[in-house]
Design an enzyme around this catalytic site. Structure first.
Site, PDB file in Angstrom:
ATOM      1  CG  ASN A 219      46.455  -4.673  17.587  1.00 18.97           C
ATOM      2  OD1 ASN A 219      46.866  -4.539  18.738  1.00 18.97           O
ATOM      3  ND2 ASN A 219      47.018  -4.078  16.570  1.00 18.97           N
TER       4      ASN A 219
ATOM      5  N   GLY B  48      53.193  -7.508  22.171  1.00 16.89           N
ATOM      6  CA  GLY B  48      53.418  -7.303  23.599  1.00 16.89           C
ATOM      7  C   GLY B  48      54.037  -5.959  23.949  1.00 16.89           C
ATOM      8  CD  GLU B  49      55.041  -0.491  21.174  1.00 10.84           C
ATOM      9  OE1 GLU B  49      55.195   0.736  21.339  1.00 10.84           O
ATOM     10  OE2 GLU B  49      54.915  -1.023  20.054  1.00 10.84           O
TER      11      GLU B  49
END
Length: 297
Positions: free
Chosen positions: A128, A93-94
């Site tokens: 991803n 969740g960056e």
């Protein structure tokens, strides 16, 4: 000492739990209390994962996400793990964290998990894979990481991730293409379909440039590859191929087996025959022991 020889844990219920964290049900409104699995954490207590597998964050995408967060809030919680001093490290969740900072939020919803380093890397890779904007080479690299770092097989990954085994196998085989062709896929000048058609070609780089220049479709690309292969066969008929030279399919299969076993694999197929041999090279006794265990299973 025993811990050093501990085998990677398998997929199954463990990975299913990790995927449930990556794709939780969204929070319907900001006014509702978070589910008991979620907590609100001050944004300044959250730090990025230095080993985040995704390195590129397009500013345009971040701007769109920032605008969405300003209007609707963070709809999907970040996944974090506790760090010393009351801080939390991002597992997944960056992008949401960066956009939340840009939106000047003071706190964000998170799922706190006691992940090991291995689980943390797995979740980051899985997230991803779930992203819709991932190009074919990035997705292929993600599958390769899951196989090489954690010993996961294509069959098990396909079952756990809801993908077909052929989908995973075909993408991983793209990693055997020449680097310049892989770059064209990363830049989206070639699609995954174009790249798959080039896998069996011994002239992939030249053909890739022709495909991009001519704007060829996947079907036209397949025809081009067949014509090129026919030309090569005609030219080589006068000069037989050296017995030691391997075709692209054999090299690709060697690469797939090497990635799965994490050992060098060589295939020697006798021309004009269905027989041959497979050689597996190990670097130490631990690898030999692991190979014996796999064969005994």
């Amino acid at each position: 000492m025993a811990d050093k020889k501990k085998k990677p844990r398998g997929l199954g219920r463990g990975l299913s739990a990790l995927m449930a964290d990556v794709n939780p049900a969204p929070v319907s409104t900001q006014s509702e209390a978070p589910r008991n699995a979620e907590v609100l954490v001050p944004i300044e207590k959250i730090v990025a994962n230095p080993n985040q597998p995704r390195r590129q964050f397009l500013q345009e995408d971040l701007d769109d996400l920032t605008a969405s967060i300003k209007e609707k809030g963070v709809l999907q919680p970040l996944i974090v793990r506790p760090k010393a001093g009351g801080a939390y490290e991002i597992v997944a969740g960056e992008r949401r964290w960066r956009a939340s900072q840009a939106a000047q939020l003071h706190e964000v919803p998170v799922l706190i998990r006691e992940y090991s380093d291995q689980e943390m890397m797995e979740v980051a890779i899985i997230e991803n894979i779930q992203r819709s904007d991932l190009n074919a080479m990035e997705e292929a690299q993600s599958y390769k990481q899951l196989m090489e770092k954690f010993g996961h097989t294509q069959e098990k990954m396909a079952e756990a991730l809801g993908k077909s085994r052929s989908h995973i196998a075909n993408l991983v085989r793209l990693l055997h293409l020449p680097e310049d062709v892989q770059i064209l896929v990363q830049e989206r000048k070639l699609s995954a379909g174009h790249a798959r058609a080039l896998i069996t070609s011994d002239n992939a780089s030249d053909l890739a440039r022709k495909i991009v220049k001519g704007g060829l479709s996947v079907r036209a690309t397949e025809s081009l590859v067949k014509k090129d292969a026919a030309g090569i066969r005609t030219a080589s008929a006068k000069k037989p191929k050296a017995a030691s030279e391997k075709d692209a399919d054999t090299r690709a299969l060697e690469g797939d087996l090497s990635a799965m076993l994490k050992m060098k694999v060589s295939i020697d197929h006798k021309p004009g025959s269905e027989a041959g041999s497979v050689t597996i090279s190990y670097e130490n006794l631990d690898q030999l022991d692991e190979l014996c265990n796999m064969l005994s299973r």
